[in-house]
Write a protein that holds these residues in place. Structure first.
Motif, PDB file in Angstrom:
ATOM      1  N   PHE A  27       1.098  -1.458  -0.199  1.00 29.75           N
ATOM      2  CA  PHE A  27       0.281   0.056   0.189  1.00 29.75           C
ATOM      3  C   PHE A  27       0.902   1.447  -0.143  1.00 29.75           C
ATOM      4  O   PHE A  27       1.921   1.192   0.364  1.00 29.75           O
ATOM      5  N   LYS A  28       0.498   2.131   0.048  1.00 31.53           N
ATOM      6  CA  LYS A  28       0.983   3.298  -0.923  1.00 31.53           C
ATOM      7  C   LYS A  28       1.900   4.520   0.671  1.00 31.53           C
ATOM      8  O   LYS A  28       2.745   4.814   1.010  1.00 31.53           O
ATOM      9  N   ASN A  29       0.652   3.459   2.108  1.00 27.73           N
ATOM     10  CA  ASN A  29       1.366   3.877   2.664  1.00 27.73           C
ATOM     11  C   ASN A  29       2.486   3.118   3.395  1.00 27.73           C
ATOM     12  O   ASN A  29       3.275   3.325   4.564  1.00 27.73           O
ATOM     13  N   GLY A  30       3.454   2.372   2.450  1.00 27.12           N
ATOM     14  CA  GLY A  30       4.559   1.569   2.912  1.00 27.12           C
ATOM     15  C   GLY A  30       4.449   0.059   3.462  1.00 27.12           C
ATOM     16  O   GLY A  30       5.302  -0.902   3.456  1.00 27.12           O
ATOM     17  N   SER A  31       2.646  -0.141   3.943  1.00 27.02           N
ATOM     18  CA  SER A  31       2.955  -2.071   4.626  1.00 27.02           C
ATOM     19  C   SER A  31       2.571  -2.631   3.208  1.00 27.02           C
ATOM     20  O   SER A  31       2.057  -1.630   2.121  1.00 27.02           O
ATOM     21  N   THR A  32       2.927  -3.912   3.342  1.00 30.52           N
ATOM     22  CA  THR A  32       2.901  -5.312   2.249  1.00 30.52           C
ATOM     23  C   THR A  32       2.306  -5.565   3.273  1.00 30.52           C
ATOM     24  O   THR A  32       2.249  -6.436   4.724  1.00 30.52           O
ATOM     25  N   TYR A  33       1.431  -6.585   2.901  1.00 34.82           N
ATOM     26  CA  TYR A  33       0.457  -7.613   3.427  1.00 34.82           C
ATOM     27  C   TYR A  33       0.231  -8.931   1.797  1.00 34.82           C
ATOM     28  O   TYR A  33       0.293  -8.601   1.431  1.00 34.82           O
ATOM     29  N   GLU A  34       0.429  -9.927   2.887  1.00 33.23           N
ATOM     30  CA  GLU A  34       0.255 -11.751   1.927  1.00 33.23           C
ATOM     31  C   GLU A  34      -1.540 -12.205   2.268  1.00 33.23           C
ATOM     32  O   GLU A  34      -1.817 -12.502   2.968  1.00 33.23           O
ATOM     33  N   TYR A  35      -2.001 -12.143   0.907  1.00 33.27           N
ATOM     34  CA  TYR A  35      -3.152 -12.814   1.165  1.00 33.27           C
ATOM     35  C   TYR A  35      -3.609 -14.481   0.536  1.00 33.27           C
ATOM     36  O   TYR A  35      -2.767 -13.617  -0.676  1.00 33.27           O
ATOM     37  N   TYR A  36      -4.113 -15.018   1.268  1.00 30.56           N
ATOM     38  CA  TYR A  36      -3.662 -16.812   1.091  1.00 30.56           C
ATOM     39  C   TYR A  36      -4.487 -17.245   0.129  1.00 30.56           C
ATOM     40  O   TYR A  36      -6.019 -16.681   0.264  1.00 30.56           O
ATOM     41  N   ASN A  37      -4.040 -17.946  -1.012  1.00 34.12           N
ATOM     42  CA  ASN A  37      -5.999 -18.818  -1.642  1.00 34.12           C
ATOM     43  C   ASN A  37      -5.769 -17.756  -2.476  1.00 34.12           C
ATOM     44  O   ASN A  37      -7.587 -17.972  -2.561  1.00 34.12           O
ATOM     45  N   VAL A  38      -5.536 -17.120  -2.731  1.00 33.22           N
ATOM     46  CA  VAL A  38      -6.650 -15.659  -3.440  1.00 33.22           C
ATOM     47  C   VAL A  38      -6.615 -16.236  -4.955  1.00 33.22           C
ATOM     48  O   VAL A  38      -5.363 -16.054  -5.706  1.00 33.22           O
ATOM     49  N   PRO A  39      -7.773 -16.175  -6.107  1.00 31.61           N
ATOM     50  CA  PRO A  39      -7.755 -16.700  -7.446  1.00 31.61           C
ATOM     51  C   PRO A  39      -6.926 -15.291  -8.607  1.00 31.61           C
ATOM     52  O   PRO A  39      -7.152 -14.800  -8.129  1.00 31.61           O
ATOM     53  N   VAL A  40      -6.045 -15.822  -9.223  1.00 29.79           N
ATOM     54  CA  VAL A  40      -5.551 -14.723 -10.086  1.00 29.79           C
ATOM     55  C   VAL A  40      -6.159 -14.145 -10.482  1.00 29.79           C
ATOM     56  O   VAL A  40      -6.008 -13.284 -10.689  1.00 29.79           O
ATOM     57  N   HIS A  41      -7.470 -13.933 -11.257  1.00 26.39           N
ATOM     58  CA  HIS A  41      -8.444 -12.766 -11.759  1.00 26.39           C
ATOM     59  C   HIS A  41      -8.833 -12.176 -10.601  1.00 26.39           C
ATOM     60  O   HIS A  41      -8.191 -10.646 -11.158  1.00 26.39           O
TER      61      HIS A  41
END
Length: 68
Positions: A27-41
């Motif tokens: 995100f633009k505030n600098g934080s990074t997140y991993e989201y699991y089992n997300v469809p490619v679309h």
């Protein structure tokens, strides 16, 4: 895995691991997140202009972890 810059008010960059179906969002505030089992679309939708308005609610339904 490479991060791709995104044209957005909130999202700076996004990446996707096709093996584990893990979505990475910085995100633009600098934080990074991993989201699991997300469809490619949903990753592909993030590459469109102003993606968070369109898919933000859907992505937030997946398990996630803040990594930075």
């Amino acid at each position: 895995m490479n991060m791709t810059q995104v044209v957005s008010d909130n999202v700076a960059a996004a990446g996707y691991d096709f093996t584990t179906h893990t979505l990475y969002i910085t995100f633009k505030n600098g934080s990074t997140y991993e989201y699991y089992n997300v469809p490619v679309h949903l990753y592909e939708a993030l590459l469109l202009p102003h993606p968070w308005r369109v898919v933000g609610r859907q992505i937030r339904t997946y398990l996630y972890h803040r990594v930075a």
